[in-house]
Enzyme design. Structure first.
Site, PDB file in Angstrom:
ATOM      1  N   ASP A  30       0.880  -1.174   0.000  1.00  0.00           N
ATOM      2  CA  ASP A  30       0.000   0.000   0.000  1.00  0.00           C
ATOM      3  C   ASP A  30       0.909   1.212   0.000  1.00  0.00           C
ATOM      4  O   ASP A  30       1.945   1.218   0.690  1.00  0.00           O
ATOM      5  CB  ASP A  30      -0.873  -0.010   1.268  1.00  0.00           C
ATOM      6  CG  ASP A  30      -2.107   0.859   1.111  1.00  0.00           C
ATOM      7  OD1 ASP A  30      -3.214   0.327   1.205  1.00  0.00           O
ATOM      8  OD2 ASP A  30      -1.940   2.079   0.884  1.00  0.00           O
ATOM      9  N   GLU A 154     -14.945  -9.854  -5.628  1.00  0.00           N
ATOM     10  CA  GLU A 154     -15.130 -10.339  -4.257  1.00  0.00           C
ATOM     11  C   GLU A 154     -16.563 -10.077  -3.827  1.00  0.00           C
ATOM     12  O   GLU A 154     -17.204  -9.148  -4.298  1.00  0.00           O
ATOM     13  CB  GLU A 154     -14.110  -9.679  -3.324  1.00  0.00           C
ATOM     14  CG  GLU A 154     -14.246  -8.172  -3.163  1.00  0.00           C
ATOM     15  CD  GLU A 154     -15.336  -7.769  -2.213  1.00  0.00           C
ATOM     16  OE1 GLU A 154     -15.654  -8.581  -1.333  1.00  0.00           O
ATOM     17  OE2 GLU A 154     -15.883  -6.674  -2.370  1.00  0.00           O
ATOM     18  N   LEU A 156     -17.418 -10.138  -0.332  1.00  0.00           N
ATOM     19  CA  LEU A 156     -17.365 -10.046   1.133  1.00  0.00           C
ATOM     20  C   LEU A 156     -18.407  -9.079   1.666  1.00  0.00           C
ATOM     21  O   LEU A 156     -18.639  -8.031   1.080  1.00  0.00           O
ATOM     22  CB  LEU A 156     -16.000  -9.501   1.584  1.00  0.00           C
ATOM     23  CG  LEU A 156     -14.732 -10.163   1.080  1.00  0.00           C
ATOM     24  CD1 LEU A 156     -13.528  -9.401   1.610  1.00  0.00           C
ATOM     25  CD2 LEU A 156     -14.693 -11.603   1.513  1.00  0.00           C
ATOM     26  N   ASN A 227     -24.981  -7.095  -6.451  1.00  0.00           N
ATOM     27  CA  ASN A 227     -25.221  -6.023  -5.482  1.00  0.00           C
ATOM     28  C   ASN A 227     -26.491  -5.245  -5.828  1.00  0.00           C
ATOM     29  O   ASN A 227     -27.270  -4.888  -4.954  1.00  0.00           O
ATOM     30  CB  ASN A 227     -24.022  -5.067  -5.423  1.00  0.00           C
ATOM     31  CG  ASN A 227     -22.980  -5.555  -4.432  1.00  0.00           C
ATOM     32  OD1 ASN A 227     -23.135  -6.609  -3.831  1.00  0.00           O
ATOM     33  ND2 ASN A 227     -21.920  -4.788  -4.248  1.00  0.00           N
ATOM     34  N   CYS A 279     -20.559  -0.018  -0.665  1.00  0.00           N
ATOM     35  CA  CYS A 279     -20.736  -0.856  -1.860  1.00  0.00           C
ATOM     36  C   CYS A 279     -22.042  -0.588  -2.610  1.00  0.00           C
ATOM     37  O   CYS A 279     -22.004  -0.172  -3.771  1.00  0.00           O
ATOM     38  CB  CYS A 279     -20.662  -2.322  -1.466  1.00  0.00           C
ATOM     39  SG  CYS A 279     -19.190  -2.711  -0.537  1.00  0.00           S
TER      40      CYS A 279
HETATM   41  C1  UGA Z   1     -22.544  -5.869   0.241  1.00  0.00           C
HETATM   42  C2  UGA Z   1     -22.914  -7.263  -0.269  1.00  0.00           C
HETATM   43  O1  UGA Z   1     -23.849  -7.878   0.620  1.00  0.00           O
HETATM   44  C3  UGA Z   1     -21.669  -8.133  -0.403  1.00  0.00           C
HETATM   45  O2  UGA Z   1     -22.031  -9.386  -0.964  1.00  0.00           O
HETATM   46  C4  UGA Z   1     -20.677  -7.417  -1.327  1.00  0.00           C
HETATM   47  O3  UGA Z   1     -19.472  -8.167  -1.484  1.00  0.00           O
HETATM   48  C5  UGA Z   1     -20.340  -6.070  -0.728  1.00  0.00           C
HETATM   49  O4  UGA Z   1     -21.553  -5.298  -0.621  1.00  0.00           O
HETATM   50  C6  UGA Z   1     -19.343  -5.400  -1.659  1.00  0.00           C
HETATM   51  O5  UGA Z   1     -19.678  -5.104  -2.787  1.00  0.00           O
HETATM   52  O6  UGA Z   1     -18.162  -5.265  -1.279  1.00  0.00           O
HETATM   53  P1  UGA Z   1     -22.020  -4.802   2.642  1.00  0.00           P
HETATM   54  O7  UGA Z   1     -22.045  -3.484   1.955  1.00  0.00           O
HETATM   55  O8  UGA Z   1     -20.905  -5.117   3.560  1.00  0.00           O
HETATM   56  O9  UGA Z   1     -22.035  -5.999   1.567  1.00  0.00           O
HETATM   57  O10 UGA Z   1     -23.332  -4.883   3.504  1.00  0.00           O
HETATM   58  P2  UGA Z   1     -24.704  -5.701   3.522  1.00  0.00           P
HETATM   59  O11 UGA Z   1     -24.709  -6.598   4.674  1.00  0.00           O
HETATM   60  O12 UGA Z   1     -24.997  -6.281   2.214  1.00  0.00           O
HETATM   61  O13 UGA Z   1     -25.726  -4.503   3.807  1.00  0.00           O
HETATM   62  C7  UGA Z   1     -25.883  -3.441   2.877  1.00  0.00           C
HETATM   63  C8  UGA Z   1     -26.946  -2.490   3.340  1.00  0.00           C
HETATM   64  O14 UGA Z   1     -28.240  -3.055   3.205  1.00  0.00           O
HETATM   65  C9  UGA Z   1     -26.835  -2.059   4.793  1.00  0.00           C
HETATM   66  O15 UGA Z   1     -27.051  -0.674   4.868  1.00  0.00           O
HETATM   67  C10 UGA Z   1     -27.946  -2.818   5.490  1.00  0.00           C
HETATM   68  O16 UGA Z   1     -28.423  -2.150   6.623  1.00  0.00           O
HETATM   69  C11 UGA Z   1     -28.985  -2.866   4.398  1.00  0.00           C
HETATM   70  N1  UGA Z   1     -29.936  -3.990   4.528  1.00  0.00           N
HETATM   71  C12 UGA Z   1     -29.518  -5.273   4.400  1.00  0.00           C
HETATM   72  C13 UGA Z   1     -31.295  -3.733   4.742  1.00  0.00           C
HETATM   73  O17 UGA Z   1     -31.717  -2.554   4.861  1.00  0.00           O
HETATM   74  N2  UGA Z   1     -32.172  -4.778   4.799  1.00  0.00           N
HETATM   75  C14 UGA Z   1     -31.771  -6.055   4.672  1.00  0.00           C
HETATM   76  O18 UGA Z   1     -32.628  -6.972   4.729  1.00  0.00           O
HETATM   77  C15 UGA Z   1     -30.407  -6.307   4.463  1.00  0.00           C
END
Ligand code: UGA
Length: 448
Positions: A30, A154, A156, A227, A279
């Site tokens: 990095d 990815e 994640l 996504n 994301c």
């Molecule tokens: C998301 C994807 O789930 C991952 O698979 C992907 O790899 C990642 O983006 C990325 O592109 O790097 P992340 O952003 O860490 O992961 O978070 P999530 O757990 O997916 O939640 C995203 C948002 O949706 C949060 O604000 C959460 O509060 C909201 N959410 C999630 C809801 O409002 N309702 C739900 O039922 C689920």
């Protein structure tokens, strides 16, 4: 294998540590020297369960090293992972400056056949762009060295990144080179077969992880479309929640009933104040941008973004319904991170909501179990409380923004005695509505 990971953000660091843990020799680079010097001491600035222990373990075993010299890392690695950021420009188009810089550096530093692997979420066509830049930057001393580009997105989730890295639901490889595909299968062999020490006796261990081989453009789109689909699910459910409020239905029962249909499924069906993070907002905008750039309409994607932008303001409307004029009212906001189990506040609904309350003249006290400093964009008028009770003392309203588990264990009798009026807005339908109503709270959820 000798692997170089460029970029030590969420994706780079987790990827590097995972590859070291399954037996590869990993050098993480990095250009941020301060970050590298902390990482060399085993200090990890992001909050991710199990990550720091694994970083330390692999530094000690000599499998994982950190360096701020990217060219050196490229020279040492046989496989080069690009894990640098692609933040959105105001238009929604991702900024590829960091990717381009890295590609130039790789071109200049090639010293043998290498696989250049793109893990960052990048616009469709970036694999081809990287190839072109690398070629342009090879000079007469290294022009004979061949390389292959692989798109390997990815998937994640923040807060579950270590688990997702070791036990993924799929591995996607986008390449047209048989040689590169064979090497990738070997690199990920232990993960595909779930055969490595960390997997032993781990409840998340899978039978086998599916690997999908495709072309680089399809691979890039799999990431964006996944996504965008998840974001669509949430915006859809939020729209249904808003209809529930109008007609007197309960979104919790509605989503439960929908989710029993296996074609719909019960996951990612939680109504609330919408999605945020580093994301979904970036990727849905980028996909909409790409669609329009290529002359294809992004009607659904634009609607998904629109619904999400509106959703966080529902909290303000509900607060107005409860309190009337917001000016001079005190509001305790619980939760700042965009979701629980992370300290990430990028595009978090909490920021929009707290800032709007401040703009309307409220005194805003914020509390988060992990976020203790002012996130970017949070108005400095917000006051950090040391615990939830301090945030709520003498307040007119409690707003739950992030569903941290510890909020389930709050002493609500005490909170009732601290609040001037017993008002709770639960932006995640997380708390026990009946229990709170029995205690005497005016409870307002989303769509219920
Ligand atoms: C998301 C994807 O789930 C991952 O698979 C992907 O790899 C990642 O983006 C990325 O592109 O790097 P992340 O952003 O860490 O992961 O978070 P999530 O757990 O997916 O939640 C995203 C948002 O949706 C949060 O604000 C959460 O509060 C909201 N959410 C999630 C809801 O409002 N309702 C739900 O039922 C689920």
């Amino acid at each position: 294998m000798k692997v170089c990971v460029i970029g030590t953000g969420y994706v780079g660091l987790v990827t590097g540590v995972c590859l070291a843990e399954i037996g590869h020799d990993v050098i993480c680079v990095d250009k941020d020297e301060k970050k590298i010097s902390s990482l060399k001491k085993g200090q990890v600035s992001i909050f991710e369960e199990g990550l720091e222990e694994l970083v330390r373990k692999n530094i000690d075993s000599g499998k994982l090293i950190f360096n701020s010299d990217t060219a050196q890392g490229v020279k040492e690695g046989e496989i080069i992972f690009i894990c640098v950021g692609t933040p959105p420009l105001p238009s929604g188009k991702p900024n590829l400056t960091a990717i381009d810089d890295v590609a130039r550096m790789i071109g200049k530093s090639l010293n043998g056949y290498k696989i250049i692997l793109n893990k960052s979420t990048v616009p469709i066509g970036t694999a081809k762009r990287i190839k072109k830049i690398i070629k342009e930057n090879q000079d007469q001393d290294n022009v004979s060295y061949k390389f292959d580009i692989v798109s390997n997105p990815e998937f994640l989730k923040e807060g579950e990144a270590v688990k997702d890295a070791f036990f993924p639901e799929r591995i996607v490889i986008g390449s047209n080179s048989e040689k590169a595909i064979d090497i990738m299968k070997k690199l990920y062999g232990p993960i595909i077969n779930q055969d490595f020490d960390y997997a032993k006796n781990n409840i998340n261990k899978k039978q086998k992880v599916p690997i999908l081989i495709t072309d680089s453009t399809s691979s890039e789109l799999i990431k964006y479309a996944s996504n965008a689909f998840l974001a669509t699910k949430i915006s859809f459910v939020n729209e249904i929640a808003n209809i529930c409020e109008r007609i007197g239905a309960n979104i919790l029962d509605v989503t439960y009933g929908m989710g029993l249909d296996e074609r719909i499924g019960s996951r990612f069906m939680k109504a609330g104040i919408g999605w945020g993070g580093s994301c979904f907002p970036k990727d849905v905008r980028a996909l909409a941008y790409t669609a329009e750039e290529y002359g294809s309409q992004a009607s659904i994607l634009n609607a998904v973004i629109h619904v999400n932008n509106q959703q966080r303001f529902k909290i303000i409307q509900k607060a107005m319904d409860l309190l009337g004029i917001i000016d001079d009212k005190a509001i305790g906001v619980l939760g700042l991170s965009f979701k629980p189990n992370t300290n990430d506040t990028r595009e978090a609904p909490s920021i929009t909501i707290a800032n709007k309350f401040l703009e309307l003249g409220a005194e805003v006290r914020v509390y988060d179990p992990i976020v203790k400093d002012y996130p970017d964009n949070l108005d400095k008028g917000a006051i950090f409380a040391k615990d939830p009770y301090e945030a709520l003392k003498g307040a007119d309203l409690m707003v739950l923004v992030t569903e941290w588990d510890e909020f389930l264990d709050l002493d609500f009798e005490r909170i009732k005695s601290l609040l001037i009026s017993p008002n709770i807005i639960d932006g995640r339908n997380f708390l026990d509505k009946e229990k709170l109503q029995d205690i005497g709270f005016k409870y307002v959820g989303i769509g219920n």
